[in-house]
Design a protein around this motif. Structure first.
Motif, PDB file in Angstrom:
ATOM      1  N   VAL A  10       0.523  -1.010   0.124  1.00  0.00           N
ATOM      2  CA  VAL A  10       0.203  -0.498   0.060  1.00  0.00           C
ATOM      3  C   VAL A  10       0.684   1.354   0.261  1.00  0.00           C
ATOM      4  CG1 VAL A  10      -2.042   1.267   0.785  1.00  0.00           C
ATOM      5  CG2 VAL A  10      -1.419  -1.395   1.152  1.00  0.00           C
ATOM      6  N   PRO A  11       0.670   2.236  -1.155  1.00  0.00           N
ATOM      7  CA  PRO A  11       1.567   3.248  -1.079  1.00  0.00           C
ATOM      8  C   PRO A  11       1.184   3.872   0.064  1.00  0.00           C
ATOM      9  CG  PRO A  11      -0.096   3.300  -2.807  1.00  0.00           C
ATOM     10  CD  PRO A  11      -0.058   2.093  -2.357  1.00  0.00           C
ATOM     11  N   ALA A  12       2.468   5.502   0.582  1.00  0.00           N
ATOM     12  CA  ALA A  12       2.086   5.452   1.768  1.00  0.00           C
ATOM     13  C   ALA A  12       1.081   6.513   1.084  1.00  0.00           C
ATOM     14  CB  ALA A  12       3.608   6.370   1.866  1.00  0.00           C
ATOM     15  N   PRO A  13      -0.009   7.057   2.463  1.00  0.00           N
ATOM     16  CA  PRO A  13      -0.871   7.959   2.396  1.00  0.00           C
ATOM     17  C   PRO A  13      -0.302   9.631   2.526  1.00  0.00           C
ATOM     18  CG  PRO A  13      -1.171   7.325   3.971  1.00  0.00           C
ATOM     19  CD  PRO A  13       0.329   6.333   3.862  1.00  0.00           C
ATOM     20  N   ALA A  14      -0.898  10.221   1.363  1.00  0.00           N
ATOM     21  CA  ALA A  14      -1.006  11.399   1.953  1.00  0.00           C
ATOM     22  C   ALA A  14      -1.557  12.192   2.462  1.00  0.00           C
ATOM     23  CB  ALA A  14      -0.919  11.994   0.072  1.00  0.00           C
ATOM     24  N   ASP A  15      -2.770  11.863   2.886  1.00  0.00           N
ATOM     25  CA  ASP A  15      -3.410  12.095   4.584  1.00  0.00           C
ATOM     26  C   ASP A  15      -3.719  11.107   5.678  1.00  0.00           C
ATOM     27  OD1 ASP A  15      -5.623  13.006   5.916  1.00  0.00           O
ATOM     28  OD2 ASP A  15      -6.976  13.242   4.603  1.00  0.00           O
ATOM     29  N   PRO A  16      -2.805  11.850   6.520  1.00  0.00           N
ATOM     30  CA  PRO A  16      -2.610  10.663   7.638  1.00  0.00           C
ATOM     31  C   PRO A  16      -3.806  10.013   7.863  1.00  0.00           C
ATOM     32  CG  PRO A  16      -1.027  12.559   8.270  1.00  0.00           C
ATOM     33  CD  PRO A  16      -2.944  12.709   6.733  1.00  0.00           C
ATOM     34  N   ALA A  17      -5.135  10.443   7.645  1.00  0.00           N
ATOM     35  CA  ALA A  17      -6.552   9.463   8.008  1.00  0.00           C
ATOM     36  C   ALA A  17      -6.592   8.707   7.427  1.00  0.00           C
ATOM     37  CB  ALA A  17      -7.200  11.215   7.531  1.00  0.00           C
ATOM     38  N   ASP A  18      -6.210   8.756   5.956  1.00  0.00           N
ATOM     39  CA  ASP A  18      -6.060   7.701   4.671  1.00  0.00           C
ATOM     40  C   ASP A  18      -4.966   6.340   5.570  1.00  0.00           C
ATOM     41  OD1 ASP A  18      -7.791   7.589   3.197  1.00  0.00           O
ATOM     42  OD2 ASP A  18      -6.963   7.839   1.005  1.00  0.00           O
ATOM     43  N   GLU A  19      -4.597   6.369   6.643  1.00  0.00           N
ATOM     44  CA  GLU A  19      -3.696   5.535   6.864  1.00  0.00           C
ATOM     45  C   GLU A  19      -4.290   3.976   6.607  1.00  0.00           C
ATOM     46  OE1 GLU A  19      -0.780   4.598  10.540  1.00  0.00           O
ATOM     47  OE2 GLU A  19      -1.970   6.171  10.668  1.00  0.00           O
ATOM     48  N   VAL A  20      -3.926   2.760   6.613  1.00  0.00           N
ATOM     49  CA  VAL A  20      -4.303   1.287   6.997  1.00  0.00           C
ATOM     50  C   VAL A  20      -4.615   0.973   7.842  1.00  0.00           C
ATOM     51  CG1 VAL A  20      -4.689  -1.506   5.966  1.00  0.00           C
ATOM     52  CG2 VAL A  20      -4.211   0.978   4.442  1.00  0.00           C
ATOM     53  N   VAL A  21      -5.571   0.513   8.753  1.00  0.00           N
ATOM     54  CA  VAL A  21      -5.495   0.357   9.984  1.00  0.00           C
ATOM     55  C   VAL A  21      -5.920  -1.473  10.666  1.00  0.00           C
ATOM     56  CG1 VAL A  21      -5.678   3.075  11.280  1.00  0.00           C
ATOM     57  CG2 VAL A  21      -8.197   0.936  10.491  1.00  0.00           C
ATOM     58  N   ARG A  22      -6.302  -1.350   9.222  1.00  0.00           N
ATOM     59  CA  ARG A  22      -6.664  -3.810   9.505  1.00  0.00           C
ATOM     60  C   ARG A  22      -6.733  -3.740   8.086  1.00  0.00           C
ATOM     61  NH1 ARG A  22      -9.140  -6.157  14.097  1.00  0.00           N
ATOM     62  NH2 ARG A  22      -8.453  -8.605  12.972  1.00  0.00           N
ATOM     63  N   GLU A  23      -6.359  -5.158   7.870  1.00  0.00           N
ATOM     64  CA  GLU A  23      -5.920  -6.066   6.675  1.00  0.00           C
ATOM     65  C   GLU A  23      -6.441  -6.874   6.629  1.00  0.00           C
ATOM     66  OE1 GLU A  23      -3.137  -5.586   2.932  1.00  0.00           O
ATOM     67  OE2 GLU A  23      -2.065  -4.737   4.582  1.00  0.00           O
ATOM     68  N   PHE A  24      -7.179  -7.256   5.713  1.00  0.00           N
ATOM     69  CA  PHE A  24      -6.787  -9.251   5.478  1.00  0.00           C
ATOM     70  C   PHE A  24      -7.034  -9.688   3.971  1.00  0.00           C
ATOM     71  CE2 PHE A  24      -9.715  -7.933   9.239  1.00  0.00           C
ATOM     72  CZ  PHE A  24      -9.681  -8.723  10.338  1.00  0.00           C
ATOM     73  N   GLY A  25      -5.247  -9.737   3.760  1.00  0.00           N
ATOM     74  CA  GLY A  25      -5.150 -10.292   2.597  1.00  0.00           C
ATOM     75  C   GLY A  25      -5.755  -9.265   1.466  1.00  0.00           C
ATOM     76  N   PRO A  26      -5.337 -10.025   0.663  1.00  0.00           N
ATOM     77  CA  PRO A  26      -6.122  -8.623  -0.146  1.00  0.00           C
ATOM     78  C   PRO A  26      -7.475  -8.744  -0.280  1.00  0.00           C
ATOM     79  CG  PRO A  26      -5.807 -11.329  -1.248  1.00  0.00           C
ATOM     80  CD  PRO A  26      -5.448 -10.967   0.248  1.00  0.00           C
ATOM     81  N   LEU A  27      -8.111  -9.059   0.528  1.00  0.00           N
ATOM     82  CA  LEU A  27      -9.657  -9.028   0.455  1.00  0.00           C
ATOM     83  C   LEU A  27     -10.815  -7.845   0.964  1.00  0.00           C
ATOM     84  CD1 LEU A  27     -11.308 -12.752   2.242  1.00  0.00           C
ATOM     85  CD2 LEU A  27     -11.847 -11.452   0.109  1.00  0.00           C
ATOM     86  N   LEU A  28      -9.193  -7.699   2.174  1.00  0.00           N
ATOM     87  CA  LEU A  28     -10.412  -5.955   3.027  1.00  0.00           C
ATOM     88  C   LEU A  28      -9.614  -5.528   3.366  1.00  0.00           C
ATOM     89  CD1 LEU A  28     -13.361  -5.092   3.695  1.00  0.00           C
ATOM     90  CD2 LEU A  28     -12.728  -6.307   6.160  1.00  0.00           C
ATOM     91  N   ARG A  29      -9.542  -3.972   3.275  1.00  0.00           N
ATOM     92  CA  ARG A  29      -8.751  -3.440   3.764  1.00  0.00           C
ATOM     93  C   ARG A  29      -9.797  -2.031   4.391  1.00  0.00           C
ATOM     94  NH1 ARG A  29      -4.737  -2.271  -1.415  1.00  0.00           N
ATOM     95  NH2 ARG A  29      -3.468  -3.960  -0.675  1.00  0.00           N
ATOM     96  N   ILE A  30      -8.952  -1.653   5.968  1.00  0.00           N
ATOM     97  CA  ILE A  30     -10.084  -0.951   6.714  1.00  0.00           C
ATOM     98  C   ILE A  30      -8.952   0.899   6.930  1.00  0.00           C
ATOM     99  CG2 ILE A  30     -11.295  -0.407   8.173  1.00  0.00           C
ATOM    100  CD1 ILE A  30     -12.236  -2.908   6.783  1.00  0.00           C
ATOM    101  N   TYR A  31      -9.167   1.545   6.417  1.00  0.00           N
ATOM    102  CA  TYR A  31      -8.466   3.101   6.910  1.00  0.00           C
ATOM    103  C   TYR A  31      -8.706   3.491   7.454  1.00  0.00           C
ATOM    104  CZ  TYR A  31      -6.752   2.097   2.221  1.00  0.00           C
ATOM    105  OH  TYR A  31      -5.713   1.519   0.667  1.00  0.00           O
TER     106      TYR A  31
END
Length: 333
Positions: A10-31
């Motif tokens: 995941v590329p580094a987010p320009a906005d800290p609020a768009d940081e990935v906080v939870r990830e389950f492989g390629p199924l799901l990402r939560i920002y």
């Protein structure tokens, strides 16, 4: 921020609020912003006439959920004789309770193929997904869709072409898990006649204790249950009967409200041992063994393939063999 899974950077987010906080492989990402991303899910496809199979489809809104109905071309001939109706297959898609859709291209293609090959009236359920709608929302939606289908008169296609004495549940992965839950529901157990059968393709069951050749490592077992805990925050744990139908204290499998059961497993799927153990347990609860007429439980194990391979390689020989097996199961007397 670096990805929580190096295989899916995941590329580094320009906005800290768009940081990935939870990830389950390629199924799901939560920002951090609350945005939910499902990287593997392709754009949905609409219903309509399928040129390859001649199957027609349309969507029906049921309120909290919807269904996509599939009507094969053979339905017209069956209706013309005034006697023959088609078996009804209520299908529940997989995706870990968090991804996929009845309108996903691979599911739309599979339902077209299944409806044509049987032939059968397909009812593919579009249920609410976690985390926006934590479980049991998905279970509740699928139960509502099954009740709707069983009502018969709720839709002109179902009323005209569906044989409500030949209703089957079918699903893959998390969808197969939901099918088990539906067949164990008291409302369905009390139905006469019972469901004709259930097809569980690569079912997602798990548990705190390993079965077969599953890894015994506690960390692996906890990791295997991580998505379940995320999808169902109110769960009692990995041995919740909804996730582990063989857990101590789980409702007896002899109460499964269907005449016959087909379980499909794949050699390269880490869930294969769980699927085999489930099939054996259902057969034992019915007083028989796998493949015995008295038990009515069959197991298909596909060599050399992985989890839900039939969706991603629908034209391969093994996928065709599996479809043939499912069709034969649905058409068996």
């Amino acid at each position: 921020m670096a990805s929580l899974n190096p295989a899916f950077p995941v590329p580094a987010p320009a906005d800290p609020a768009d940081e990935v906080v939870r990830e389950f492989g390629p199924l799901l990402r939560i920002y951090k912003s609350g945005r939910v991303e499902r990287p593997l899910v392709p754009p949905p496809v609409g219903p309509g006439l399928d040129a390859a199979t001649g199957v027609d489809s349309r969507d029906v809104d049921l309120g909290s959920c919807s269904v996509r109905l599939y009507l094969p071309p053979q339905a017209a001939a069956a209706a013309a004789d005034g006697k023959t109706k088609l078996p009804v297959v209520v299908y529940v898609h997989g995706g870990g309770f968090v991804a996929e859709s009845a309108a996903s291209p691979q599911y739309h293609r599979f339902l077209n193929a299944l409806a044509a090959a049987c032939p059968a009236l397909g009812v593919s359920v579009e249920y609410r997904l976690a985390p926006e709608h934590p479980l049991p929302a998905g279970y509740d939606d699928c139960l509502a869709a099954l009740r709707w289908a069983l009502s018969g008169a709720a839709d002109p296609w179902v009323a005209a072409h569906g044989d409500l004495e030949r209703v089957f549940l079918a699903g893959d992965s998390a969808g197969a898990n939901i099918c088990h839950h539906l067949a164990m529901h008291p409302d369905i157990q009390g139905r006469t006649p019972p469901l004709k059968g259930a097809v569980l393709i690569h079912p997602w069951f798990w548990g705190s204790e390993a079965v077969g050749e599953e890894p015994r490592d506690p960390a692996f077992r906890a990791m295997g249950g991580g998505l379940w805990f995320f999808s169902c925050p109110e769960t009692s744990g990995m041995d919740d009967p909804r996730m582990n139908p063989m857990a101590p204290g789980a409702p007896g499998l002899q109460h499964l409200a269907c005449e016959r059961v087909l379980v499909c497993a794949a050699e390269g799927d880490f869930l294969r041992w769980r699927g085999r153990a489930y099939a054996e347990a259902v057969a034992a609860a019915r007083g028989g063994g796998l493949g015995e007429d008295a038990a009515g439980v069959e197991l298909l194990e596909t060599v050399g393939e992985g989890h839900v391979f039939h969706l991603f390689k629908p034209d391969c020989d093994k996928a065709k063999e599996m479809l043939d097996k499912v069709v034969a199961f649905i058409n068996a007397p």
